[in-house]
Design a protein around this motif. Structure first.
Motif, PDB file in Angstrom:
ATOM      1  N   PHE C 342       0.994  -1.148  -0.115  1.00 31.34           N
ATOM      2  CA  PHE C 342       0.013   0.175  -0.032  1.00 31.34           C
ATOM      3  C   PHE C 342       0.934   1.209   0.079  1.00 31.34           C
ATOM      4  N   GLY C 343       1.944   1.252   0.791  1.00 32.54           N
ATOM      5  CA  GLY C 343       2.699   2.510   0.903  1.00 32.54           C
ATOM      6  C   GLY C 343       3.507   2.718  -0.326  1.00 32.54           C
ATOM      7  N   LYS C 344       4.159   1.548  -1.001  1.00 27.93           N
ATOM      8  CA  LYS C 344       4.867   1.930  -1.969  1.00 27.93           C
ATOM      9  C   LYS C 344       3.928   2.237  -3.472  1.00 27.93           C
ATOM     10  N   ILE C 345       2.576   1.411  -3.353  1.00 26.00           N
ATOM     11  CA  ILE C 345       2.068   2.119  -4.555  1.00 26.00           C
ATOM     12  C   ILE C 345       1.550   3.516  -4.561  1.00 26.00           C
ATOM     13  N   THR C 346       1.327   4.057  -3.289  1.00 24.60           N
ATOM     14  CA  THR C 346       1.064   5.354  -3.355  1.00 24.60           C
ATOM     15  C   THR C 346       1.997   6.274  -3.867  1.00 24.60           C
ATOM     16  N   LEU C 347       3.187   5.855  -3.313  1.00 23.03           N
ATOM     17  CA  LEU C 347       4.304   6.607  -3.791  1.00 23.03           C
ATOM     18  C   LEU C 347       4.223   6.640  -5.446  1.00 23.03           C
ATOM     19  N   PHE C 348       4.301   5.217  -6.080  1.00 19.31           N
ATOM     20  CA  PHE C 348       4.580   5.266  -7.385  1.00 19.31           C
ATOM     21  C   PHE C 348       3.392   6.193  -8.165  1.00 19.31           C
ATOM     22  N   MET C 377       1.260  15.604  -3.231  1.00 20.71           N
ATOM     23  CA  MET C 377       2.204  15.607  -2.368  1.00 20.71           C
ATOM     24  C   MET C 377       1.898  15.272  -0.818  1.00 20.71           C
ATOM     25  N   ALA C 378       0.723  15.663  -0.215  1.00 17.88           N
ATOM     26  CA  ALA C 378       0.359  15.028   0.985  1.00 17.88           C
ATOM     27  C   ALA C 378       0.429  13.507   0.956  1.00 17.88           C
ATOM     28  N   ALA C 379      -0.300  12.994   0.098  1.00 17.00           N
ATOM     29  CA  ALA C 379      -0.273  11.510  -0.186  1.00 17.00           C
ATOM     30  C   ALA C 379       0.912  10.977  -0.254  1.00 17.00           C
ATOM     31  N   PHE C 380       2.140  11.703  -0.978  1.00 15.99           N
ATOM     32  CA  PHE C 380       3.457  11.244  -1.151  1.00 15.99           C
ATOM     33  C   PHE C 380       3.940  11.229   0.297  1.00 15.99           C
ATOM     34  N   PHE C 381       3.530  12.194   0.990  1.00 13.55           N
ATOM     35  CA  PHE C 381       4.128  12.117   2.547  1.00 13.55           C
ATOM     36  C   PHE C 381       3.671  10.973   3.386  1.00 13.55           C
ATOM     37  N   ILE C 382       2.356  10.835   3.362  1.00 15.96           N
ATOM     38  CA  ILE C 382       1.851   9.572   4.058  1.00 15.96           C
ATOM     39  C   ILE C 382       2.344   8.438   3.522  1.00 15.96           C
ATOM     40  N   ALA C 384       5.365   7.770   1.969  1.00 22.51           N
ATOM     41  CA  ALA C 384       6.705   7.810   2.434  1.00 22.51           C
ATOM     42  C   ALA C 384       7.009   7.407   4.055  1.00 22.51           C
ATOM     43  N   MET C 385       5.900   7.883   4.707  1.00 20.77           N
ATOM     44  CA  MET C 385       5.931   7.741   6.258  1.00 20.77           C
ATOM     45  C   MET C 385       5.675   6.194   6.369  1.00 20.77           C
ATOM     46  N   SER C 386       4.779   5.696   5.563  1.00 17.36           N
ATOM     47  CA  SER C 386       4.345   4.266   5.887  1.00 17.36           C
ATOM     48  C   SER C 386       5.553   3.306   5.394  1.00 17.36           C
ATOM     49  N   VAL C 387       6.280   3.802   4.143  1.00 13.89           N
ATOM     50  CA  VAL C 387       7.432   2.956   3.807  1.00 13.89           C
ATOM     51  C   VAL C 387       8.444   3.033   4.681  1.00 13.89           C
ATOM     52  N   ILE C 388       8.791   3.998   5.343  1.00 14.76           N
ATOM     53  CA  ILE C 388       9.843   4.323   6.464  1.00 14.76           C
ATOM     54  C   ILE C 388       9.400   3.507   7.664  1.00 14.76           C
ATOM     55  N   GLY C 389       8.169   3.528   7.966  1.00 15.58           N
ATOM     56  CA  GLY C 389       7.772   2.736   9.153  1.00 15.58           C
ATOM     57  C   GLY C 389       7.566   3.644  10.496  1.00 15.58           C
ATOM     58  N   ALA C 467      -5.723   4.156   2.780  1.00 17.96           N
ATOM     59  CA  ALA C 467      -5.721   2.789   3.174  1.00 17.96           C
ATOM     60  C   ALA C 467      -4.522   2.732   4.091  1.00 17.96           C
ATOM     61  N   SER C 468      -3.349   3.090   3.583  1.00 20.45           N
ATOM     62  CA  SER C 468      -2.020   2.801   4.182  1.00 20.45           C
ATOM     63  C   SER C 468      -2.009   3.422   5.747  1.00 20.45           C
ATOM     64  N   PHE C 469      -2.896   4.511   5.765  1.00 22.57           N
ATOM     65  CA  PHE C 469      -2.943   5.328   7.083  1.00 22.57           C
ATOM     66  C   PHE C 469      -3.806   4.333   7.972  1.00 22.57           C
ATOM     67  N   ALA C 470      -5.082   3.710   7.301  1.00 25.05           N
ATOM     68  CA  ALA C 470      -6.114   3.201   8.127  1.00 25.05           C
ATOM     69  C   ALA C 470      -5.474   1.626   8.748  1.00 25.05           C
ATOM     70  N   LEU C 471      -4.451   1.055   7.913  1.00 28.19           N
ATOM     71  CA  LEU C 471      -3.931   0.008   8.080  1.00 28.19           C
ATOM     72  C   LEU C 471      -3.128   0.130   9.717  1.00 28.19           C
TER      73      LEU C 471
END
Lengths: 130, 276, 493, 501
Positions: C342-348, C377-382, C384-389, C467-471
């Motif tokens: 979910f995280g990486k697909i948002t970034l792409f 860019m907000a979505a990109f930030f979320i 990124a946060m999910s991928v970083i952990g 979604a990655s936020f809700a997870l």
């Protein structure tokens, strides 16, 4: 030494066929002219026919035709009297195959000659590359 | 290339010589080759097929299937040459030679021009000019019928004397080729055309395979002439001998036709115009 | 553990292949798109319909055809397979919507071919997820490689040609060159290829042969992008962004990792794998990949290439997690498949949206883009946060389990690797976000009016971000599935 | 009627061949339907025969009613019933696909082409079914003779390459004849089963060893096993496309079947694998054949020449599989024989269709770059070509994978890891070969070609009657892939004699 000569002398037919076969094979492989190759092929096939026929020979055996008719005696037919007919049958077939292959090979040789004007394989290869 | 060829040939020769040391002595009657199957043929050929010549009996009956494919090989050779070389579009590139019969002068007609075929004052001769030799023509005209009669004899007497379909057919073919060599190809083709030869080619093999198929229709296995007894109204053994005769005739026809058609195509390079 | 036999797994695989016929048949683009979306929704429904049974601990099985003595083309849906299939099919719906927007706005050529091969590669992905033995897995693995080739080389230009050649060389070459012999030797040693709970290789052969066999599998599945076999992934970035989004962040690469995990858990079995002392070696290889990929990502200027190298790093997290052989580590590894997806697909998606809106590809040109495309860019930030952990996003949970797993297996060096790589992740993602929002663009190229990507791209973008936020709050289906899977492997309570 | 199936298989096409030749002089239109009818009948009877063999064991048919060692019998067991169906199926499908290209290449010799075609198939069918060694030689000659003629009529230097094919083929056939003669000399019989029963008594004699060597060398020559493959590339490249998509899939495969028949049933496994220690040497040789065949295929520019070298490599697969000597290896060889016939047919039919529609830049040989843009212009043909290519590479759902799987597992059990390495190397080279073509077809723009410049814009999809057989074969590859297990358990398992470990 004596039995060696006897062994060689008693199978001279097979030595001849081997020599013939080697000549045919050598001609097919090395000769450049196509018709000479075809002749070599024929020698090869004839050598094999000679081998089969010499297998069928029997000492003092006559032609494989049973004498019949009124004056022939009715003694039972003994296999040793007649030479072995089977190789002769097979070789009838092999001769016909040799003729057929010869016919097709000559037809192709003519076709090559009509196309390239020469029958020498090296000459043909230079013409193909041009 | 020579040396490789020489080495391979020596290798084969050596291998064969190595094997001959184990061969049975030449001509000894007890050698395995003449014990097992051929002994049966010699002893039972007359009883089974009432054909004294064992070779013909084995050729046309015991191993009749082999010979049928033998005729098929000859037939396919004729088709192959026809397929490879035959050219139908007349190639009028060579010039044609005509001889004025009364005066014996030869005329050269440039490509394209053509004299009437059937005129009596001019007759067409082959470009590789052949001497107008009366002796050869008349001599051949005398020989040919006798050669053909002898050919028929060889086919018919395959049972009792050495001979049979192949040898007779070749002799018949040779007689027609003799005519083509003595006269010229065109007159031979006028007497025995390409269509006839083609038809005879397949007719002969058709006879052979047809009799075989007939045996199937009569209930026996393929090429089992015994089944023809009911048709011919004779006992099965002589039915076999008659079957062999029919088959030999078929082979003779095919071989003759094939020899002739091979000669037509190979000598004229496919145009069936000017032969040897 | 009861076995239910039903045709559903086969239907799930088949539904998108049948959709291909529909896509080819109709000419008008709108109807074609409805076929794709319909197939995607149907696929998710079928997969979801099997979820309750799997959550109950049952496994659904279906044998299609007996092909080799002792080996058949058989599907078996277990917890781990279900987890991966759920992720793939749900994200396919979103990516289809996204690719409609992306392809239409860029007016790409031969879109029918694009959607057909997309549907085919999805059916192959689900096929790998549900395969019951190595042969079916290999069958769909090959089908996936071939179905993705036309997608990767969609632009049909010289660069696409060379990267397509590299893509094939690595993936099809390694699968035929390494996996096939490994499978044959396994079949020879054990007489079967099917996945058994505790692994089939228990006492099959000498340890040296087993180690060679394992490394054949590890490097054979080049899609897992373990370090020496990874360079096809950056090359595949030449593909259109939805392809790199779904395939090279979720489907294709995860298939590679999925196969490696299957090999470790179901072919070798955790005790045999442990017995061979392979676990430290694999952990070492995984950690090398993580660290090296993160460092290379730092230096990449192209946004998609940076994301590609980050994916290589994240994949090796999963291998690391499973290779630790500790239950918590395995749960973390398996969970990371979903969270990272979910995280990486948002970034792409953000990268694609930026390219659609402004045509920019490199990070250096993206200064001050936040002002113009705030939502993206907000979505990109979320993402990124999910991928970083970081905590508020799902990625944190899987990393948390990974760290616990490392502690449980008392592999302190692995713990250090996990932490340093998280720092490196932050190091190569946060500057982008910082530059986007807080730096003002030097050249006043951009008129300051807001110019977002078309709606078709934006909606999926936000959906995956949410979604990655809700997870983070309800990781429910994936966490329980991961726990069940680990329980069935280690045979624990 | 069913009891006469073995005879029908050969007699119907033979009679049809003579009938076609006579009819061709009267009305040329009739030749094609007769040929199709005859091959259809023989295909049906071949399938019926396979059914009979599966239900109640091997069938023996006595020609002329004479018992075996004296007459010539047909011995139809599991092995040759399967190969027979493949031979006739391939011939029929190819016949249906080649009508238009025959009419274009030999407008006035259609009758003789179809006669040669049917005679070729009869020769192969007879060779597969016969139980007599010498009869096998005669049928071998018919098949080769018609093959020489069919190949000789191609473009470019087809005549010369066919002539070379004659020389190599005749040497091969004569070696085989010599081998049979030596066997006859020692055993006194010509029937395969009979020789096999007499041979154990004379295993130690040198004559049997030399007979074995000459038989196998002759067959290696006829099947173009690597060192003796010189005639194949030229012959297969210049031949007319209608003829070559018949000859390529069948000749080498039936020759390998004959080798399997002789090694397993005439010389019996106890002699071929036990007494002789030639097995491992031949596996090394076939590994070399596979590697060299694939490497040579890499260097080719013309599509058909590349496919010809792939056939040389495939021959290495099957010989290697047989000489591994264990059950998986031989099952792999037999299965690959069946699969490879279908795969080669699919690929050569596609090449023929492409040749039919695209005017090649170099006279006579379709170069690889001529395929530029063929995916867009001829999608279905290229789709079938890709399916054939994937099957040759060995991608799972297709049949090529499963036969390669058996060969690989046979190599592992026999411990021949060099054969395993050769198989994998050849698959990788096949990947490069075929994806090079797919890349050209996928990327090139149709209608433009740098050097020759003349556009082929008119290139459009092949006519329907060439396309349907092609797609049928491509679908057949998939079907054979799925039904591999049935083929193996019901047919091939019984085809392997007892002596194999």
């Amino acid at each position: 030494m004596h039995d060696l000569i006897l062994a060689i002398m008693s199978k001279y037919n097979y030595w001849i066929y081997i020599v013939l076969l080697m000549i045919g094979l050598y001609a097919m492989m090395v000769k450049k002219n196509l018709v000479k190759k075809i002749i070599g092929m024929n020698i090869l096939q004839t050598a094999i026919i000679l081998f089969y026929i010499s297998v069928s020979a029997k000492k003092d055996g006559t032609l494989p035709i049973i004498i019949h008719g009124p004056h022939a005696g009715h003694h039972p037919v003994r296999a040793a009297d007649y030479i072995n007919p089977l190789p002769h049958v097979l070789m009838l077939t092999a001769i016909v195959v040799a003729v057929a292959t010869l016919g097709v090979a000559l037809a192709l040789a003519i076709k090559v000659y009509q196309q390239y004007g020469t029958l020498d394989e090296d000459e043909i290869h230079t013409r193909i590359r041009k | 290339m020579k040396i490789i060829g020489f080495i391979i040939v020596l290798l084969c020769g050596g291998l064969l010589a190595y094997a001959t040391s184990d061969f049975p002595y030449w001509g000894d009657p007890a050698s395995p080759a003449s014990m097992h199957v051929s002994a049966y043929y010699i002893e039972n050929a007359v009883a089974d097929t009432s054909v004294p010549n064992i070779v013909t009996a084995v050729l046309a009956d015991y191993r009749g299937y082999d010979t049928m494919f033998e005729t098929a090989v000859i037939f396919s050779a004729a088709i192959a040459c026809f397929f490879l070389l035959r050219i139908f579009t007349p190639e009028s590139s060579q010039s044609k030679l005509y001889r004025h019969i009364p005066t014996g002068i030869t005329l050269r007609i440039a490509p394209g021009g053509k004299l009437p075929e059937k005129s009596d004052t001019f007759e067409r001769i082959d470009s590789s000019w052949v001497p107008h030799d009366l002796i050869i023509k008349t001599a051949c005209r005398l020989f040919i019928p006798f050669i053909q009669i002898f050919g028929l004899y060889v086919i018919a007497h395959g049972h009792h004397s050495p001979g049979g379909g192949f040898q007779g057919g070749v002799i018949l073919g040779a007689s027609i080729i003799l005519f083509a060599v003595s006269n010229d190809l065109r007159s031979t083709i006028s007497r025995m055309g390409e269509k006839i030869t083609a038809f005879l080619c397949s007719a002969g093999v058709f006879i052979y395979a047809g009799t075989g198929a007939l045996c199937i229709l009569l209930g026996a296995n393929f090429l089992d002439y015994g089944a023809l007894a009911s048709l011919m109204g004779v006992d099965p053994v002589s039915a076999r001998s008659h079957g062999i005769l029919i088959v030999e005739i078929g082979v003779g026809i095919t071989v003759m036709a094939v020899m002739v058609s091979l000669y037509y195509i190979l000598s004229s390079g496919g145009q069936l115009d000017e032969g040897l | 553990m009861e076995i239910i036999t039903s045709i559903k797994p086969f239907l799930a695989v088949l539904v998108s292949s049948l959709a291909v016929l529909g896509i080819i048949a109709c000419k008008r683009p709108n109807i074609r798109e409805t076929w794709t979306l319909g197939a995607a929704v149907l696929k998710l429904l079928i997969v979801a319909s099997m979820l309750p049974a799997v959550l109950r601990g049952a496994e659904i099985e279906y044998t299609l055809m007996q092909v080799l003595p002792g080996v058949a083309i058989r599907f078996r849906v277990d917890a781990f397979g279900m987890l991966f299939a759920l992720v793939a099919s749900s994200l396919w719906i979103i990516t289809s919507i996204y690719s409609i927007g992306y392809m239409r706005s860029l007016k790409e050529h031969s879109q029918t071919r694009y959607f057909c091969f997309f549907a085919l590669s999805l059916s192959a992905t689900i096929g790998v997820a549900f395969s019951a033995n190595l042969l079916t897995l290999y069958l769909f693995y090959e089908m996936l490689s071939l179905a993705t080739y036309p997608l990767v080389t969609h632009h049909q230009d010289a660069q696409a040609r060379s990267s397509g050649r590299k893509y094939l060389l690595y993936i099809v070459g390694s699968s035929i060159g390494l996996v096939l012999p490994a499978m044959v030797i396994t079949y020879h040693l054990t007489g079967t290829l099917s996945f058994a709970g505790g692994g089939i290789m228990a006492q099959a052969a000498s340890p040296t042969l087993l180690t060679i066999l394992f490394f054949l599998f590890l490097f054979g599945f080049a899609k897992a992008a373990v370090m020496p076999m990874h360079s096809w992934l950056p090359a595949a970035m030449v593909a259109p962004t939805p392809v790199s989004a779904l395939l090279h962040a979720v489907a294709v690469v995860k298939v590679g990792v999925f196969c490696v995990v299957r090999v470790i858990t179901k072919v070798f079995g955790s005790d045999c794998f442990g017995g061979l002392h392979l676990s430290p070696v694999v952990c070492f290889v995984a950690s090398v990949t993580i660290i090296a990929a993160s460092f290379i990502a730092l230096s990449q200027d192209g946004l998609k290439r940076r994301l590609a190298f980050s994916t290589i790093g994240q994949l090796s997290y999963i291998i690391l997690g499973v290779a630790l052989l500790s239950p918590l580590g395995m749960t973390g590894g398996m969970l990371h498949i979903a969270m990272h997806a979910f995280g990486k697909i948002t970034l792409f998606f953000c990268a694609g949206a930026i390219f659609v809106a402004t045509g920019r590809k490199n990070i250096s040109e993206m200064a001050g883009i936040g002002k113009r495309m705030p939502i993206t860019m907000a979505a990109f930030f979320i993402g990124a946060m999910s991928v970083i952990g970081l905590p508020p996003c799902g990625g944190f949970i899987s990393k948390w389990y990974l760290v616990l797993g490392a502690l449980e297996a008392d592999q302190i060096p692995m713990l250090i690797v996990l932490l340093t790589s998280s720092l490196l992740n932050a190091a190569y993602f946060l500057p982008i976000v910082y530059k986007a929002f807080f730096c003002s663009p030097e050249k006043s190229l951009f008129e300051n009016k807001v110019e977002e990507a078309p709606l078709w791209c934006l909606v999926p973008l936000c959906f995956t971000a949410i979604a990655s936020f809700a997870l983070f709050f309800f990781p429910q289906p994936f966490l329980t599935l991961a726990k069940i899977a680990v329980k069935s492997i280690t045979g624990g309570p | 009627m069913s009891q006469q199936f073995p005879a029908l298989i050969i007699i119907v096409p033979l009679l049809a061949a003579f009938f076609i030749f006579t009819v061709s002089w009267i009305n040329r239109k009739l030749c094609f339907p007769i040929a199709v009818l005859s091959l259809a009948i023989s295909l049906v009877s071949a399938m019926g025969l396979l059914g009979m063999v599966l239900s109640n064991g091997p069938v023996e048919y006595r020609m002329g009613g004479w018992p075996p060692p004296w007459g010539i019998p047909y011995y139809v067991d599991y092995l040759n019933a399967l190969v027979l169906v493949v031979v006739y199926a391939v011939a029929l499908i190819n016949l249906l696909a080649c009508r238009q290209s025959v009419r274009r290449e030999f407008p006035d010799k259609i009758g003789s082409f179809f006669t040669l075609y049917v005679l070729f198939v009869t020769g192969l069918g007879g060779m597969v079914v016969t139980g007599d060694a010498f009869n096998l030689y005669v049928l071998l000659e018919i098949a080769s003779l018609t093959g020489y003629a069919l190949i000789g009529m191609g473009k470019g230097d087809a005549a010369l390459s066919s002539l070379n094919y004659i020389f190599m083929g005749t040497i091969g056939a004569s070696f085989y004849l010599l081998g049979i003669g030596y066997l006859y000399l020692v055993t006194g019989s010509l029937n395969i089963a009979d020789i096999a029963s007499i041979l154990p008594g004379v295993y130690d004699s040198k004559v049997v060893l030399v007979a074995f060597i000459f038989c196998i060398t002759g067959l290696f020559l006829k099947m173009a096993f690597f060192p003796l493959h010189g005639w194949l590339p030229n012959a297969y490249t210049n031949a007319p496309s209608a003829a070559i998509s018949l000859i390529a899939p069948l000749t080498t495969k039936v020759m390998i079947y004959v080798m399997i028949r002789i090694v397993l049933y005439l010389f019996t496994p106890s002699f071929s694998f036990g007494a002789l220690h030639v097995g491992s040497v031949l596996v090394w040789l076939s590994a070399g054949a596979i590697v060299m065949g694939s490497l040579l295929a890499l260097g080719q520019k013309s599509l058909k020449r590349m496919l010809a070298y792939i056939i040389v490599a495939e021959v290495g697969y099957m010989t290697g599989g047989l000489w591994l000597g264990n059950t998986e290896g031989i099952t792999g060889a037999i299965l690959h024989l069946v699969n490879d016939a279908a795969m080669t047919l699919c690929v050569f039919l596609a090449a023929g269709t492409l040749m039919f529609k695209i005017k090649p830049s170099v006279a006579g040989e379709l170069q690889l770059d001529d395929l530029a843009g063929s995916f867009t212009k001829m999608p279905y043909t290229m789709a079938a070509f890709v399916m054939g290519a994937l099957s040759i590479i060995g991608v799972p759902p297709f049949c090529g994978f499963f036969s390669k799987w058996y060969l690989l597992s046979g190599a592992v059990t026999a411990g021949h890891y060099e054969f395993l390495a050769a198989l994998l190397f050849s698959s990788l080279v096949n990947v490069v070969l075929f994806f090079r073509i797919i890349e050209i077809g996928y990327y090139g723009k149709p209608g433009h070609r740098a050097e020759s410049g003349h556009s082929i814009a008119h290139m459009d999809e092949a006519p329907l009657d060439m396309l349907i057989p092609l797609l049928l074969v491509a679908a057949g590859l998939l079907a054979m892939g799925f039904y591999t297990d049935d083929i193996v358990t019901h047919v091939i398992r019984f085809a392997i004699p007892a002596g194999i470990v």
